[in-house]
Design an enzyme around this catalytic site. Sequence first.
Site, PDB file in Angstrom:
ATOM      1  N   LEU A   1     -77.235  64.684  -3.389  1.00 33.33           N
ATOM      2  CA  LEU A   1     -76.638  63.738  -2.538  1.00 33.33           C
ATOM      3  C   LEU A   1     -77.310  64.148  -1.250  1.00 33.33           C
ATOM      4  O   LEU A   1     -76.913  65.141  -0.471  1.00 33.33           O
ATOM      5  CB  LEU A   1     -75.247  64.033  -2.512  1.00 33.33           C
ATOM      6  CG  LEU A   1     -74.320  63.749  -3.433  1.00 33.33           C
ATOM      7  CD1 LEU A   1     -72.883  64.676  -3.254  1.00 33.33           C
ATOM      8  CD2 LEU A   1     -73.888  62.388  -3.623  1.00 33.33           C
TER       9      LEU A   1
ATOM     10  N   HIS B   1     -68.634  77.097   4.888  1.00 32.99           N
ATOM     11  CA  HIS B   1     -69.753  77.540   4.887  1.00 32.99           C
ATOM     12  C   HIS B   1     -70.268  77.585   6.325  1.00 32.99           C
ATOM     13  O   HIS B   1     -70.791  76.607   6.991  1.00 32.99           O
ATOM     14  CB  HIS B   1     -70.597  76.497   3.854  1.00 32.99           C
ATOM     15  CG  HIS B   1     -72.102  76.824   3.765  1.00 32.99           C
ATOM     16  ND1 HIS B   1     -72.999  76.013   3.329  1.00 32.99           N
ATOM     17  CD2 HIS B   1     -72.700  78.050   4.241  1.00 32.99           C
ATOM     18  CE1 HIS B   1     -74.134  76.753   3.376  1.00 32.99           C
ATOM     19  NE2 HIS B   1     -74.010  77.834   3.756  1.00 32.99           N
TER      20      HIS B   1
ATOM     21  N   GLY C   1     -69.397  56.792  -2.551  1.00 30.40           N
ATOM     22  CA  GLY C   1     -70.637  56.067  -2.968  1.00 30.40           C
ATOM     23  C   GLY C   1     -70.671  56.194  -4.827  1.00 30.40           C
ATOM     24  O   GLY C   1     -71.284  55.618  -5.334  1.00 30.40           O
TER      25      GLY C   1
ATOM     26  N   HIS D   1     -69.588  73.926   8.368  1.00 28.59           N
ATOM     27  CA  HIS D   1     -68.792  72.786   7.414  1.00 28.59           C
ATOM     28  C   HIS D   1     -68.014  73.357   6.424  1.00 28.59           C
ATOM     29  O   HIS D   1     -68.030  74.724   5.986  1.00 28.59           O
ATOM     30  CB  HIS D   1     -69.850  71.847   7.074  1.00 28.59           C
ATOM     31  CG  HIS D   1     -70.998  72.422   6.152  1.00 28.59           C
ATOM     32  ND1 HIS D   1     -71.833  73.212   6.495  1.00 28.59           N
ATOM     33  CD2 HIS D   1     -71.011  72.196   4.790  1.00 28.59           C
ATOM     34  CE1 HIS D   1     -72.761  73.549   5.449  1.00 28.59           C
ATOM     35  NE2 HIS D   1     -72.163  73.187   4.422  1.00 28.59           N
TER      36      HIS D   1
ATOM     37  N   ASP E   1     -67.892  62.548  -1.307  1.00 31.59           N
ATOM     38  CA  ASP E   1     -68.990  62.288  -2.379  1.00 31.59           C
ATOM     39  C   ASP E   1     -68.542  61.625  -3.444  1.00 31.59           C
ATOM     40  O   ASP E   1     -69.591  61.077  -3.946  1.00 31.59           O
ATOM     41  CB  ASP E   1     -69.739  63.650  -2.585  1.00 31.59           C
ATOM     42  CG  ASP E   1     -70.378  64.384  -1.387  1.00 31.59           C
ATOM     43  OD1 ASP E   1     -71.041  63.429  -0.647  1.00 31.59           O
ATOM     44  OD2 ASP E   1     -70.006  65.627  -1.157  1.00 31.59           O
TER      45      ASP E   1
ATOM     46  N   TYR F   1     -77.964  68.077  -0.328  1.00 32.56           N
ATOM     47  CA  TYR F   1     -77.267  68.968  -1.066  1.00 32.56           C
ATOM     48  C   TYR F   1     -77.445  68.632  -2.679  1.00 32.56           C
ATOM     49  O   TYR F   1     -77.407  67.516  -3.090  1.00 32.56           O
ATOM     50  CB  TYR F   1     -75.912  68.885  -0.838  1.00 32.56           C
ATOM     51  CG  TYR F   1     -75.295  70.136   0.206  1.00 32.56           C
ATOM     52  CD1 TYR F   1     -75.027  71.256  -0.570  1.00 32.56           C
ATOM     53  CD2 TYR F   1     -75.013  69.985   1.572  1.00 32.56           C
ATOM     54  CE1 TYR F   1     -74.808  72.443   0.288  1.00 32.56           C
ATOM     55  CE2 TYR F   1     -74.422  71.009   2.156  1.00 32.56           C
ATOM     56  CZ  TYR F   1     -74.407  72.084   1.579  1.00 32.56           C
ATOM     57  OH  TYR F   1     -73.995  73.414   2.512  1.00 32.56           O
ATOM     58  N   GLU F   2     -77.291  69.749  -3.474  1.00 31.15           N
ATOM     59  CA  GLU F   2     -76.970  69.702  -4.724  1.00 31.15           C
ATOM     60  C   GLU F   2     -75.828  70.355  -5.155  1.00 31.15           C
ATOM     61  O   GLU F   2     -75.530  71.287  -4.455  1.00 31.15           O
ATOM     62  CB  GLU F   2     -78.518  70.277  -5.750  1.00 31.15           C
ATOM     63  CG  GLU F   2     -79.359  69.451  -6.101  1.00 31.15           C
ATOM     64  CD  GLU F   2     -80.156  69.141  -5.091  1.00 31.15           C
ATOM     65  OE1 GLU F   2     -81.089  67.931  -5.200  1.00 31.15           O
ATOM     66  OE2 GLU F   2     -80.452  69.759  -4.008  1.00 31.15           O
ATOM     67  N   TYR F   3     -75.134  69.731  -6.260  1.00 31.69           N
ATOM     68  CA  TYR F   3     -73.862  70.402  -6.886  1.00 31.69           C
ATOM     69  C   TYR F   3     -74.058  70.668  -8.117  1.00 31.69           C
ATOM     70  O   TYR F   3     -74.417  69.347  -8.923  1.00 31.69           O
ATOM     71  CB  TYR F   3     -72.643  69.453  -6.231  1.00 31.69           C
ATOM     72  CG  TYR F   3     -72.476  69.388  -4.950  1.00 31.69           C
ATOM     73  CD1 TYR F   3     -71.740  70.432  -4.152  1.00 31.69           C
ATOM     74  CD2 TYR F   3     -72.895  68.205  -4.060  1.00 31.69           C
ATOM     75  CE1 TYR F   3     -71.475  70.357  -2.808  1.00 31.69           C
ATOM     76  CE2 TYR F   3     -72.619  68.296  -2.738  1.00 31.69           C
ATOM     77  CZ  TYR F   3     -71.743  69.231  -2.027  1.00 31.69           C
ATOM     78  OH  TYR F   3     -71.711  68.935  -0.765  1.00 31.69           O
TER      79      TYR F   3
END
Length: 630
Positions: A405, A620, A328, A458, A324, A408-410
């Site tokens: 992304l 996860h 990009g 994952h 990530d 997902y959020e981080y």
Amino acid sequence: MAPTPHPLMTLTIDETNIARDVIIESHPGASIYFRINSLLEPAKAELTKFLDAEHSGQLTSSTPRPARLAEVKYDAIESGSKVPVYQEAWVDIRQKKVVKHELISTEFQASLTFPEFETFVEVCEKSPLFRKKIEEFKLPPGFEVVIEPWPYGGLDPADENRRFFQGLIFAADASKKNKDVNFYPYPLPLIPIMDWAKKEIVRIDELATGGNNDPLNSKTHAAGVLDHCQSADYVPELLEGGPRKDLKTLNVTQPDGPSFTVGDDQLIEWQKWRFRVSFNPREGAVIHDVHYDGRSVMYRLSFSEMTVPYADPRPPFHRKQAFDFGDGGLGHCANNLQLGCDCLGVIKYLDGVIVGSDGKGEKAPNVICIHEQDNGINWKHTNWRTGRAVVTRRRELVVQFIITLANYEYVFAYKFDQAGGIVVEARATGIVSVVNIDAGKTADWGNVVGPGVLAQNHQHSFCVRMDPAIDGHKNTVVYEESLPMQIDPATNPNGNRYEVRKTKISTSKGLDLDPLNGRVFKVQNLDKTNPISGRPVGYKIVPPVTQKLLAAPNSVQSNRALFAQQHVWVTKYQDQELYAAGKYTLQSRREVGGVADAVKRNDNTVQDDVVFWNVFTLTHNPRVEDWPVM
């Protein structure tokens, strides 16, 4: 001419545009596609001289300053050619000239951009092949196809070394007339592949939807592949009964204002702390030149990389692996943070600068928020003789940024406390990535979280890069273990003693945690002694105890992420060596130029300029409770 910004300040929009113009002028008649334009931090040997003058109070207008450089990454199609060539250049902003230029080997792929994703969606929508495959499904009335672009992942052995894009496909219930309707509960078993040079969908990977008792490549779905799926919305207006209404108001107020200050030059001061923060498109928020009570602690602190490999064994999910930061540029996906939700209290926001494909600088508003928070009890003691208790609250200064992304959020945060401690935090939220599964089936490589929806197992492997400067730049990393001792009449007559064993890391290497032996790490300055303990001054680093990457050795997923095969790496500093998985991760088959290569130099790391890399992994295996938003 305007005053020169501090050497660590994020490039301004004007500086970004100067660098853009220089690049365009250096390619007369060419068509330029810009990808990244950001500050190139000065060489450490040069910058430390400036910082030493600054901290000693000797900085003047005549003090030599490092050159203000922009690192520009772009494609150029020269006059008379039709082939874009990826290249990188360093531009001196003050002198308005290119000081370094490099054509990047076609072995490597440039990082992704949002315009490329938009092109991918357009190509899919126009593709006869894609449309034909969609028409083979019987979608529910009122449903529309949604295309979610993804990095292609590691190239398969049969793949040509070309730039590919892939996408996950869903369907959205347009009859709800809400653009925020959740489309993830309706996955379609297709992955279109686009050849970037041709701007053409060259292949459609058709996905298996079976379970444990089906072959890995079987196509068992019916035409009504979404008939057993159900909606799972999360926006308040689409929730049945709306959001909960029994929660009383909780206000976080600071009537006297915040205890921190933020200067125009991105200097932050709070409770004996002094440091700078910058923003760049690859790493997001970066912490620089950290001092506590006038003493040097850290030269640079950042999130270096993250990879997310998926564990579904059915092809082509071995390619479902994002980097990530490297693929990009994580900073391109930073949220505009909002008061009252992302941050509470009195907030200071910092903007970033990004560029579009035309290279013009654009403000990325509110990408960093800085705020104080109360985190419960800091310490407490009660004198049992008198009954008097003294208690303090744990106040923290938080520097935070959040990225989205796709699904997902981080949430990334650097948290500074009042006792000289720093906590680096990564949290995951958003929506798990899902695929379609036949009604009534289950699969060991994921969990059914909703009707017809399989959330694949994952991992998220993060790497934090710490460039320590404990009372200077000559430091040593030591690991310390607490080990049992046998009974010995001379040294341990009653058997209650244990040994605290300290081991210096003398050369660059990778190491693992050892929780059974209580292994912790310390970065020490062996030339400075603590006057109380009589031992070297230092900082204790307590990495979280997590699994490592689980992909099989020599698998593509594993070879692309060698950094995730150790918990800790210790290297000797080199300028521009910032990225744990190397500079180029997109479509890689193997990690190149990352920490695994850095340790092969076998550099001295005793009282030298060391870098400490910590890798921690969230494994996860999704739960029903993770759906629809974690």
